[in-house]
Design a protein around this motif. Structure first.
Motif, PDB file in Angstrom:
ATOM      1  N   GLN A  60       0.827  -1.213   0.000  1.00 19.50           N
ATOM      2  CA  GLN A  60       0.000   0.000   0.000  1.00 19.50           C
ATOM      3  C   GLN A  60       0.862   1.264   0.000  1.00 19.50           C
ATOM      4  N   ILE A  61       1.893   1.242  -0.833  1.00 21.19           N
ATOM      5  CA  ILE A  61       2.735   2.419  -1.011  1.00 21.19           C
ATOM      6  C   ILE A  61       1.975   3.434  -1.859  1.00 21.19           C
ATOM      7  N   ARG A  62       2.051   4.686  -1.489  1.00 16.60           N
ATOM      8  CA  ARG A  62       1.326   5.723  -2.221  1.00 16.60           C
ATOM      9  C   ARG A  62       1.876   5.873  -3.636  1.00 16.60           C
ATOM     10  N   ILE A  63       0.993   5.743  -4.614  1.00 12.54           N
ATOM     11  CA  ILE A  63       1.353   5.863  -6.022  1.00 12.54           C
ATOM     12  C   ILE A  63       0.556   6.999  -6.625  1.00 12.54           C
ATOM     13  N   ASP A  64       1.215   7.857  -7.377  1.00 14.96           N
ATOM     14  CA  ASP A  64       0.547   8.977  -8.046  1.00 14.96           C
ATOM     15  C   ASP A  64       0.203   8.559  -9.476  1.00 14.96           C
ATOM     16  N   HIS A  65      -0.976   7.952  -9.641  1.00 11.64           N
ATOM     17  CA  HIS A  65      -1.398   7.476 -10.961  1.00 11.64           C
ATOM     18  C   HIS A  65      -1.781   8.622 -11.896  1.00 11.64           C
ATOM     19  N   ASP A  66      -1.985   9.814 -11.353  1.00 12.75           N
ATOM     20  CA  ASP A  66      -2.396  10.952 -12.180  1.00 12.75           C
ATOM     21  C   ASP A  66      -1.236  11.584 -12.931  1.00 12.75           C
ATOM     22  N   ARG A  67      -0.024  11.192 -12.605  1.00 11.14           N
ATOM     23  CA  ARG A  67       1.146  11.833 -13.224  1.00 11.14           C
ATOM     24  C   ARG A  67       2.104  10.782 -13.800  1.00 11.14           C
ATOM     25  N   PRO A  68       1.669  10.044 -14.813  1.00  6.48           N
ATOM     26  CA  PRO A  68       2.560   9.055 -15.439  1.00  6.48           C
ATOM     27  C   PRO A  68       3.768   9.742 -16.054  1.00  6.48           C
ATOM     28  N   VAL A  69       4.881   9.046 -16.026  1.00  9.45           N
ATOM     29  CA  VAL A  69       6.131   9.564 -16.575  1.00  9.45           C
ATOM     30  C   VAL A  69       6.514   8.702 -17.773  1.00  9.45           C
ATOM     31  N   GLU A  70       6.559   9.310 -18.942  1.00  2.80           N
ATOM     32  CA  GLU A  70       6.983   8.601 -20.143  1.00  2.80           C
ATOM     33  C   GLU A  70       8.497   8.648 -20.207  1.00  2.80           C
ATOM     34  N   THR A  71       9.128   7.514 -20.090  1.00  7.36           N
ATOM     35  CA  THR A  71      10.578   7.447 -20.000  1.00  7.36           C
ATOM     36  C   THR A  71      11.078   6.274 -20.828  1.00  7.36           C
ATOM     37  N   PHE A  72      12.269   5.834 -20.525  1.00  6.08           N
ATOM     38  CA  PHE A  72      12.857   4.698 -21.224  1.00  6.08           C
ATOM     39  C   PHE A  72      13.410   3.715 -20.210  1.00  6.08           C
ATOM     40  N   ALA A  73      13.270   2.424 -20.510  1.00  6.50           N
ATOM     41  CA  ALA A  73      13.865   1.371 -19.703  1.00  6.50           C
ATOM     42  C   ALA A  73      14.613   0.457 -20.654  1.00  6.50           C
ATOM     43  N   ILE A  87      10.578   9.064   0.351  1.00  4.84           N
ATOM     44  CA  ILE A  87      11.416   9.574  -0.737  1.00  4.84           C
ATOM     45  C   ILE A  87      10.789   9.270  -2.095  1.00  4.84           C
ATOM     46  N   TYR A  88      11.081  10.111  -3.075  1.00  8.22           N
ATOM     47  CA  TYR A  88      10.515  10.039  -4.417  1.00  8.22           C
ATOM     48  C   TYR A  88      11.109   8.867  -5.191  1.00  8.22           C
ATOM     49  N   CYS A  89      10.240   7.956  -5.626  1.00  7.88           N
ATOM     50  CA  CYS A  89      10.658   6.790  -6.393  1.00  7.88           C
ATOM     51  C   CYS A  89       9.755   6.626  -7.609  1.00  7.88           C
ATOM     52  N   PHE A  90      10.047   5.636  -8.419  1.00  9.12           N
ATOM     53  CA  PHE A  90       9.189   5.224  -9.524  1.00  9.12           C
ATOM     54  C   PHE A  90       8.698   3.809  -9.270  1.00  9.12           C
ATOM     55  N   THR A  91       7.528   3.512  -9.793  1.00 11.98           N
ATOM     56  CA  THR A  91       7.083   2.130  -9.882  1.00 11.98           C
ATOM     57  C   THR A  91       6.684   1.864 -11.316  1.00 11.98           C
ATOM     58  N   ASN A  92       7.121   0.733 -11.824  1.00 10.37           N
ATOM     59  CA  ASN A  92       6.853   0.343 -13.204  1.00 10.37           C
ATOM     60  C   ASN A  92       6.064  -0.958 -13.179  1.00 10.37           C
ATOM     61  N   PRO A  93       4.744  -0.900 -13.378  1.00  9.89           N
ATOM     62  CA  PRO A  93       3.923  -2.108 -13.216  1.00  9.89           C
ATOM     63  C   PRO A  93       4.210  -3.186 -14.247  1.00  9.89           C
ATOM     64  N   ASN A  94       4.890  -2.843 -15.333  1.00  7.09           N
ATOM     65  CA  ASN A  94       5.139  -3.824 -16.394  1.00  7.09           C
ATOM     66  C   ASN A  94       6.542  -4.405 -16.373  1.00  7.09           C
TER      67      ASN A  94
END
Length: 441
Positions: free
Chosen positions: A355-368, A393-400
């Protein structure tokens, strides 16, 4: 050079020069580790479960037990060799990987692991036939081209300032083949030393291997060769692998620096990433320097953390990530350098379960791994590595992102921004990581 898609033989090297938050790919695509202690039981399912949970020593014993009753079990032999390789226990790794290959000569994973085992010991020519068997013809050709002792070290210490921290760290005073001084970045999520196409031309480099590939939003040529000399501060390395890229239309791919130092350079030294002191320190690995590092760590109150190296350059240790619903503790990815403002990544499934807080309203288009990816900002309650922690602290989560590309679960990966208040030393002889707040002493 390691191949992300070596099974089909189409690609000869890992994509490693980063843009934006490409570090999402990192060494540790993550997965939750929320259960209790696993029980060491014989049998493939139980041994694999132990390995997946990061209980590597217990998994090793379970694979050995399988082999006592089933000495022709390729999977157990390969996995037991992999366990040895993760901790740089080369005699164990070679013994069991050779056993697996004798049972199944075409086993691509066993051959790749053994190739990596030889690479880490600077036995580059011995790795070549195993890269070939793994379907990585480019690496086979490159490492077969080496003559003489690779990674010859001259000098005892390089202690250089970080002249820039963001958007990626930079060090100055690098000389390639005795040429003029250059600016280099570093990233442990990449394997070999890389230079720009311009520097490669200035240094008179000739490609041994080449391939064309998709990169970011274009196509690039990627080359690999043998570098005569790389000098940083008081250290010079001679006879080492190098790669460079240029756009299909010509021109440098990266214009922000003249090259990048990868993991293969760093694991030849006692390496300290002194973020708090804004310096990079490379020491020749000797019992004396190792003793000084341990003493400094003890003075700083830093306990040695275990360290594992997977798939040529994927560095891991033990840490945790926490959310509202609890904590995922276990094997974590640890990366230094690169190009990202985030402190790390949290696997989507882990973020959901904790249940980590995720900001789904602000997707970040990036590269992996140089391919387009969509990530979401997330804010774990705590990320912890040893006695060092960061809260909210500010992190990313990548569901895919894949669950466990290296075969074991990892709840999080710690990146450049997490390390800024700290200094971290990597000891690749005893396979220990020391992290402490403040500058190195």
């Amino acid at each position: 050079m390691a191949d992300d898609r070596q099974a089909d033989g189409r690609q000869w090297d890992r994509r490693s020069v980063l843009r934006g938050a490409a570090v999402l790919a990192g060494a540790a695509a993550t997965a939750p580790l929320l259960g209790g202690a696993a029980t060491a039981l014989a049998g493939r399912a139980d041994a694999d479960a132990l390995f997946k949970a990061g209980k590597f020593e217990q998994a090793g014993r379970a694979y050995e037990k399988i082999l006592k009753t089933d000495p022709k079990n390729v999977h157990a032999a390969r996995q037991r060799g992999y366990v040895g390789l993760l901790s740089n226990k080369f005699p164990d790794a070679e013994r069991y990987l050779k056993m697996a290959i004798e049972l199944a000569p075409d086993d691509k994973d066993a051959n790749r692991f053994l190739a990596d085992c030889y690479i880490r010991q600077d036995k580059l020519a011995l790795s070549a036939p195993h890269w070939q068997a793994a379907g990585n013809e480019g690496s086979a050709k490159l490492f077969a081209a080496f003559r003489g002792e690779p990674y010859q070290i001259h000098g005892d210490i390089a202690q250089v300032s970080l002249t820039q921290m963001d958007p990626k760290p930079l060090v100055e005073g690098v000389s390639v083949n005795g040429g003029p001084l250059k600016r280099f970045t570093f990233y442990t999520g990449a394997p070999e030393l890389q230079v720009s196409a311009t520097v490669a031309k200035e240094a008179g480099l000739s490609p041994v291997v080449s391939s064309k590939m998709d990169y970011l939003n274009g196509r690039v040529w990627r080359y690999g060769g043998v570098l005569e000399s790389f000098k940083l501060g008081g250290i010079e390395l001679r006879n080492l692998p190098v790669s460079w890229m240029e756009w299909e239309s010509g021109g440098d791919v990266d214009t922000d620096s003249d090259g990048m130092i990868g993991m293969w350079v760093f694991y030849h030294f006692l390496t300290t990433f002194d973020y708090a002191g804004r310096q990079l320190i490379l020491r020749r690995r000797t019992p004396e320097t190792a003793g000084k590092v341990r003493a400094a760590a003890q003075r700083a109150g830093a306990e040695p953390l275990p360290m594992w190296l997977a798939r040529e350059h994927g560095l891991h240790s033990r840490g945790s990530v926490a959310g509202v619903a609890g904590s995922g503790t276990g094997v974590v990815g640890v990366l230094f350098g690169g190009h990202s403002e985030v402190a790390g990544i949290v696997k989507g499934e882990t973020a959901k379960q904790l249940q980590i807080r995720i900001d789904h309203d602000r997707p970040v288009e990036t590269f992996a791994s140089s391919h387009p990816a969509v990530a979401y900002p997330c804010y774990p309650k705590e990320m912890r590595l040893g006695d060092v922690a960061a809260n909210g602290i500010y992190c990313f989560t990548n569901p895919n992102s894949p669950l466990a590309p290296n075969g074991f679960d990892v709840p999080a990966a710690f990146f450049h921004s997490f390390h800024k208040p700290n200094n971290v030393t990597l000891d690749f002889t005893d396979m220990n990581l020391y992290v402490a707040r403040g500058p190195a002493t």
